[in-house]
Design an enzyme around this catalytic site. Structure first.
Site, PDB file in Angstrom:
ATOM      1  CE1 TYR A  42      39.543  -6.076 -20.368  1.00  0.00           C
ATOM      2  CE2 TYR A  42      37.935  -4.317 -20.070  1.00  0.00           C
ATOM      3  CZ  TYR A  42      38.259  -5.611 -20.486  1.00  0.00           C
ATOM      4  OH  TYR A  42      37.281  -6.414 -21.001  1.00  0.00           O
ATOM      5  CB  SER A  43      37.920  -3.623 -14.661  1.00  0.00           C
ATOM      6  OG  SER A  43      38.061  -4.992 -14.322  1.00  0.00           O
ATOM      7  CE  LYS A  60      35.040  -5.391 -14.853  1.00  0.00           C
ATOM      8  NZ  LYS A  60      34.880  -6.760 -15.397  1.00  0.00           N
ATOM      9  CG  LEU A 111      30.008  -7.503  -1.385  1.00  0.00           C
ATOM     10  CD1 LEU A 111      31.369  -7.234  -2.027  1.00  0.00           C
ATOM     11  CD2 LEU A 111      29.879  -6.779  -0.068  1.00  0.00           C
ATOM     12  CB  ALA A 112      30.577 -12.302  -4.562  1.00  0.00           C
ATOM     13  CD  GLU A 116      39.578 -14.664  -6.819  1.00  0.00           C
ATOM     14  OE1 GLU A 116      39.820 -13.605  -7.397  1.00  0.00           O
ATOM     15  OE2 GLU A 116      40.417 -15.586  -6.712  1.00  0.00           O
ATOM     16  CG  ASP A 155      38.385 -16.962 -18.737  1.00  0.00           C
ATOM     17  OD1 ASP A 155      38.855 -15.852 -18.402  1.00  0.00           O
ATOM     18  OD2 ASP A 155      39.006 -18.045 -18.609  1.00  0.00           O
ATOM     19  CG  ASP A 173      36.072 -11.834 -15.606  1.00  0.00           C
ATOM     20  OD1 ASP A 173      37.218 -12.263 -15.538  1.00  0.00           O
ATOM     21  OD2 ASP A 173      35.781 -10.785 -16.207  1.00  0.00           O
TER      22      ASP A 173
END
Ligand SMILES: C[C@@H](Nc1nc2c(c3cc(-c4cn[nH]c4)ccc13)C(=O)N=C/C2=C\CC1CC1)C(C)(C)C
Length: 328
Positions: A42-43, A60, A111-112, A116, A155, A173
């Site tokens: 939801y983002s 975000k 900012l990464a 990932e 998570d 997250d």
């Protein structure tokens, strides 16, 4: 009240070396938004540049109506509180400020730029031991820091491990994190290993029992599946899965559907591929243990032979990231 702005503080040093503290009000118009970096449930996370300082951020964006409709308000607050509590650590994306306009909430974050970890793993198929050691050491150091702040991530998975422009870990997250409030009563015996197990999710606004949160199937710990109690050791189960996946290119527990994956987890049904490095195998075997109380704790993991040569603490975040090489 100017709802499009957030109060932030900017500190600069003037010519005579004095610190000037400026109160800045940032809002949507202070940023030029770039490409979409990632989509959450939801983002959306967008790249953005501060028009004044030209500094790059990730922002975000959360749709207020959608959050309310999906009853996710609690999760947004958990994420914000967790990020504020985690503040300064090289391994955690930092939240600078938040603001909102009539439609959305905005979180201005680090900012990464590397994206990932999973992306690199997919391109490399596997990481060699040196790369696995470096990335898992930074992940472990960050888990230790989160736990020291009473935060369980719940998570952890390669998608939530991002990399910055120096190829250093940035864990993200936190919408499903659990904050362990200081005990009002001393933990009774029978509580989980951390002494403060977490049972189920907070009640929903309408008092209904929320369907208790379960992380991503492949990385969920057995205790979360059997008695719904996540504890600090649950993050170490996920850590074991990540180490296994970096070296082998696949998570230890993967089946055709979630239910079968859960079956494999509670039955501890996994095997190492041929040639899996024996020292790493020993580490993983001591992490993928059904009883959370019998899993290696962070101190033991840091002293495990697999991490021989790693200097824990600040040095870990100063060394140059090893060039990514596949484990052949
Ligand atoms: C996991 C997350 N994905 C991401 N979350 C964040 C990124 C991010 C960056 C790239 C990226 C950068 N370059 N190329 C790709 C790809 C995915 C990202 C970032 O830079 N900074 C903060 C983030 C998140 C902050 C959150 C704690 C509030 C999902 C998929 C949920 C949107």
């Amino acid at each position: 009240k100017d709802r499009g702005a957030a109060v932030g503080v900017q500190r600069d040093i003037d010519a005579n070396g004095n610190t000037i503290t400026r109160v800045v009000k940032k809002g949507v118009k202070d940023f030029s938004f770039g490409r979409t970096l990632g989509e959450g449930s939801y983002s959306t996370v967008l790249a953005a540049t501060d028009r004044t300082t030209l500094k790059e951020y990730a922002i975000k964006v959360l749709d207020k109506r959608h959050i309310i409709k999906e009853k996710k308000v609690k999760y947004v607050n958990i994420e914000k509180n967790t990020l504020n509590r985690l503040g300064e650590h090289p391994g955690v994306v930092r939240l600078y400020y938040t603001f909102q306009d009539e439609r959305s909430l905005y979180f201005v974050l680090d900012l990464a730029a590397g994206g990932e970890l999973l992306g690199f793993l997919k391109r490399m198929t596997t990481f060699d031991e040196e790369c696995t050691r470096y990335y898992s050491a930074q992940i472990l150091d960050t888990i230790e820091y989160m736990h020291s702040k009473g935060v369980i991530h719940r998570d952890l998975k390669p998608e939530n491990v991002l990399l910055d422009d120096q190829m250093r870990v940035k864990i993200t997250d936190f919408g499903t994190a659990k904050i362990l409030d200081p005990p009002k009563k001393p933990p009774q015996n029978g509580d989980g290993p951390s002494g403060m197990p977490y049972h189920g999710d907070p009640m929903e606004e309408d008092g209904s029992k929320a369907n208790s949160f379960v992380g991503t199937a492949e990385y969920v710990s057995p205790e979360l599946l059997t008695d719904k109690a996540a504890c600090k050791a649950s993050d170490l189960w996920a850590f074991g899965c990540i180490v296994f996946q970096l070296l082998s290119g696949r998570p230890p527990f993967k089946a055709v559907n979630e239910y079968q994956t859960f079956q494999k987890i509670v039955g501890l049904e996994y095997e190492f591929p041929k040639g899996f490095p024996p020292v790493a195998r020993d580490l993983v075997e001591r992490l993928l243990v059904l009883d959370p109380a019998k899993r290696l704790n962070i101190e033991h993991i840091k002293n495990h032979e697999f991490f021989d040569g790693i200097e824990w603490g600040r040095t870990l975040w100063k060394i140059k990231a090893p060039r990514l090489k596949p484990y052949v």
